[in-house]
Design a protein around this motif. Structure first.
Motif, PDB file in Angstrom:
ATOM      1  N   VAL A  34       0.351  -1.086  -0.035  1.00 56.56           N
ATOM      2  CA  VAL A  34       0.102   0.142  -0.045  1.00 56.56           C
ATOM      3  C   VAL A  34       1.001   1.032  -0.019  1.00 56.56           C
ATOM      4  CG1 VAL A  34      -1.873  -1.826   1.310  1.00 56.56           C
ATOM      5  CG2 VAL A  34      -0.113  -0.370   2.373  1.00 56.56           C
ATOM      6  N   TYR A  35       0.519   2.728  -0.056  1.00 57.08           N
ATOM      7  CA  TYR A  35       1.197   3.782  -0.760  1.00 57.08           C
ATOM      8  C   TYR A  35       0.017   4.523   0.213  1.00 57.08           C
ATOM      9  CZ  TYR A  35      -1.903   6.177  -3.794  1.00 57.08           C
ATOM     10  OH  TYR A  35      -3.097   6.397  -4.418  1.00 57.08           O
ATOM     11  N   GLU A  36       1.180   5.630   0.786  1.00 58.20           N
ATOM     12  CA  GLU A  36       1.146   6.558   1.462  1.00 58.20           C
ATOM     13  C   GLU A  36       1.875   8.129   0.764  1.00 58.20           C
ATOM     14  OE1 GLU A  36       2.440   6.584   5.277  1.00 58.20           O
ATOM     15  OE2 GLU A  36       0.641   5.764   5.756  1.00 58.20           O
ATOM     16  N   THR A  37       0.587   9.410   0.823  1.00 58.28           N
ATOM     17  CA  THR A  37       1.346  10.396   0.092  1.00 58.28           C
ATOM     18  C   THR A  37       1.614  11.436   1.174  1.00 58.28           C
ATOM     19  OG1 THR A  37      -0.199  11.310  -0.741  1.00 58.28           O
ATOM     20  CG2 THR A  37       0.620   9.283  -2.049  1.00 58.28           C
ATOM     21  N   ARG A  38       2.754  12.168   0.415  1.00 60.40           N
ATOM     22  CA  ARG A  38       2.544  13.750   1.322  1.00 60.40           C
ATOM     23  C   ARG A  38       3.084  14.720   0.478  1.00 60.40           C
ATOM     24  NH1 ARG A  38       7.510  16.093   4.440  1.00 60.40           N
ATOM     25  NH2 ARG A  38       8.710  13.612   3.971  1.00 60.40           N
ATOM     26  N   ILE A  80       5.391  15.583  -4.477  1.00 61.83           N
ATOM     27  CA  ILE A  80       5.110  15.038  -3.605  1.00 61.83           C
ATOM     28  C   ILE A  80       5.699  13.624  -3.379  1.00 61.83           C
ATOM     29  CG2 ILE A  80       2.641  15.529  -3.980  1.00 61.83           C
ATOM     30  CD1 ILE A  80       2.024  12.385  -5.582  1.00 61.83           C
ATOM     31  N   ARG A  81       5.718  13.234  -2.445  1.00 68.10           N
ATOM     32  CA  ARG A  81       6.851  11.854  -1.825  1.00 68.10           C
ATOM     33  C   ARG A  81       6.120  11.115  -0.981  1.00 68.10           C
ATOM     34  NH1 ARG A  81      11.218  11.556   2.669  1.00 68.10           N
ATOM     35  NH2 ARG A  81      12.111  12.755   0.552  1.00 68.10           N
ATOM     36  N   TYR A 137      10.778   4.277  -0.942  1.00 72.07           N
ATOM     37  CA  TYR A 137       9.886   6.217  -1.794  1.00 72.07           C
ATOM     38  C   TYR A 137      10.199   6.849  -2.419  1.00 72.07           C
ATOM     39  CZ  TYR A 137      13.607   9.277   0.505  1.00 72.07           C
ATOM     40  OH  TYR A 137      15.014   9.642   0.841  1.00 72.07           O
ATOM     41  N   LEU A 138       9.279   7.572  -3.168  1.00 74.79           N
ATOM     42  CA  LEU A 138       9.753   8.066  -4.445  1.00 74.79           C
ATOM     43  C   LEU A 138       9.323   9.676  -4.620  1.00 74.79           C
ATOM     44  CD1 LEU A 138       9.735   8.649  -7.896  1.00 74.79           C
ATOM     45  CD2 LEU A 138       7.669   7.681  -7.751  1.00 74.79           C
TER      46      LEU A 138
END
Length: 286
Positions: free
Chosen positions: A30-34, A41-42, A87-88
């Motif tokens: 799964v992913y999270e964004t910030r 965005i990360r 992370y990207l």
């Protein structure tokens, strides 16, 4: 069928419904964004809570990523033998945020988060909401895309999608949510204007939500920036929901090309697949 058999059947159905909503979670990556700054965005990939123990000692590495039509970012990942997240930091230049992010497991090209969504119209939308940690499946690994979704379940979906946190006092006078598994989420949804209940003071949380009701909630939940003024022959005019339903078509949450439009009926229950499609599109449109 006698009354006793009917009552037992209803109890079993409700038990399955509660288990499916409360006791299962997303699985896989799964992913999270910030937001880092105005143009970046990360995106952090991690194992879901359900898979942390199974993948203990293993991490995730991003193998590739590419953007399609400025709106959908595909990220391929693989399992590595070091326990780490990946992370990207993605530059939004050339993109039209907010993005729809889809994860792909390159170790298993045929992998999908649920065992009954391959080849269906809403597969990408369901996958998007799964990868974002918004929708859950059933204990048997299915999603049951053609099953109805209740008003309570839809509130859970929206509250998660909008990342609404905190609690709310029961100042709304709802008469049928005391002791209900979704009581607190319903109150949070009401606090943010997503649900108002009926004239008799009920919310009817276990009643299947209709397409009209889903359109009305999404129209209130999101602030859409662009719109058109189309003509859609199958829409009912002069109903309480008419403006909200038309708005869903004008902003692209619904389309005349969707299979839903073939036998269009605003007052019929909407299934889990089409709810996922609408919420996924809303998250990448507003």
């Amino acid at each position: 069928m006698n009354i006793k058999t009917v009552c037992v059947s209803i109890i079993l159905i409700l038990h399955v419904l509660l288990v499916s909503v409360q006791n299962v979670s997303a699985h896989g990556a799964v992913y999270e964004t910030r937001q880092i700054d105005e143009n970046k965005i990360r995106i952090t990939l991690k194992w879901s809570d359900e898979d942390k123990e199974k993948n203990k000692g293993k991490g995730i590495a991003i193998a590739y990523y590419y953007l399609v039509n400025g709106k959908t970012l595909y990220i391929g990942y693989e399992t590595v033998d070091t326990e780490n997240r990946s992370y990207l930091d993605y530059d939004l230049t050339g993109a039209v945020p907010p993005l729809r992010i889809i994860l792909s497991n390159i170790d298993d090209a045929d992998w999908v988060p649920f065992n009954d969504i391959k080849g269906i119209e809403a597969k990408e939308y369901i996958t998007h909401l799964h990868d974002a940690g918004i929708v859950n499946g059933m204990p048997d690994g299915s999603f049951r895309p053609e099953s109805n979704i209740t008003r309570a379940e839809f509130m859970v979906l929206l509250v998660k999608a909008l990342n609404l946190e905190g609690t709310a006092e029961d100042t709304f006078g709802f008469t049928d949510i005391d002791g209900h598994w979704a009581r607190d989420i319903i109150l949070v949804a009401a606090k943010h204007g997503l649900i108002s209940g009926y004239e008799d003071g009920t919310v009817r949380p276990d009643r299947p939500i209709t397409l009209a009701e889903a359109c009305s909630v999404i129209a209130r939940a999101f602030n859409f920036k662009t719109t058109k003024n189309g003509i859609y022959s199958k829409l009912n005019p002069d109903k309480w929901y008419s403006k909200s339903v038309k708005k869903m078509f004008d902003v692209g949450i619904l389309s005349v090309n969707d299979s839903l439009y073939k036998n269009f009926n605003e007052e019929a229950p909407i299934d889990r697949a089409n709810c996922s499609m609408m919420v996924s599109r809303a998250l990448s449109t507003y």
